[in-house]
Enzyme design. Structure first.
Site: not given
Length: 187
Positions: A11, A14, A87-90, A145
């Site tokens: 997450m 970009g 987008d949000e292909a998961q 991170c």
């Protein structure tokens, strides 16, 4: 030759911003793009892809029962489609990833998918697993991170501020619910 592309990251790397910029580049040159995002992200029944920096664009909402090959083929018959962005292909199903591969192979339209590789438990999303297997080109996008290492994991945060390790795979949320972290901080 058109290809199926998968750009993945933790997450806040970009992904949506890059998708929107690439679509803009096509449209600026007079080309038509189709933008898709998961119906899980519908805001008041309107589909939009938005980035954290405030860039946004209208998008078609896909759900798990949509045949994306047929959808895109109909759009392409009505008016030439030069590129498809997801987008949000998961949240794609395995069958939908196969459909998108056919869009690239049979309709000769490039398909660029952006999404997460894994969930808060470190397990692959079904759409991501299929894309990692079927995509013609893979790109890992980088983010960092809080400890300054490469973030490759998504940590879900509970109301108490602690890491959540159990629960439903899909729970929509932003920085209040998730944090991109390196494997060391994840464990």
């Amino acid at each position: 030759m058109a290809k199926l592309y998968f750009s993945y990251a933790a997450m806040n790397a970009g992904k949506s911003t890059i998708l929107l910029q690439a679509s803009y580049n096509y449209r600026e040159r007079g080309m038509r793009t189709l933008l898709f995002t998961s119906s899980l992200y519908a805001e008041m029944d309107d589909g939009q892809i938005s980035s954290r920096i405030g860039v946004r664009a209208d998008a078609e909402l896909f759900s798990t029962d949509d045949d994306l090959f047929q959808w895109i083929a109909r759009e392409h018959e009505a008016a030439r489609v030069d590129c498809v962005f997801v987008d949000e292909a998961q949240f794609l199903t395995r069958a939908q990833v196969w459909q998108l591969a056919r869009v690239a192979d049979r309709l000769k339209i490039p398909v660029l998918c952006y999404g997460l590789r894994s969930d808060f438990r470190g397990e692959a999303f079904p759409g991501s697993a299929a894309l990692l297997t079927l995509a013609d080109a893979l790109e890992e996008m980088k983010t960092i991170c809080a400890c300054a290492r490469k973030a490759s994991m998504n940590m879900r945060i509970g109301a108490d501020g602690r890491r959540v390790t159990e629960g439903e795979q899909v729970e929509i949320g932003g920085n209040d619910r998730y944090r991109a972290v390196c494997p060391s901080c994840f464990y």
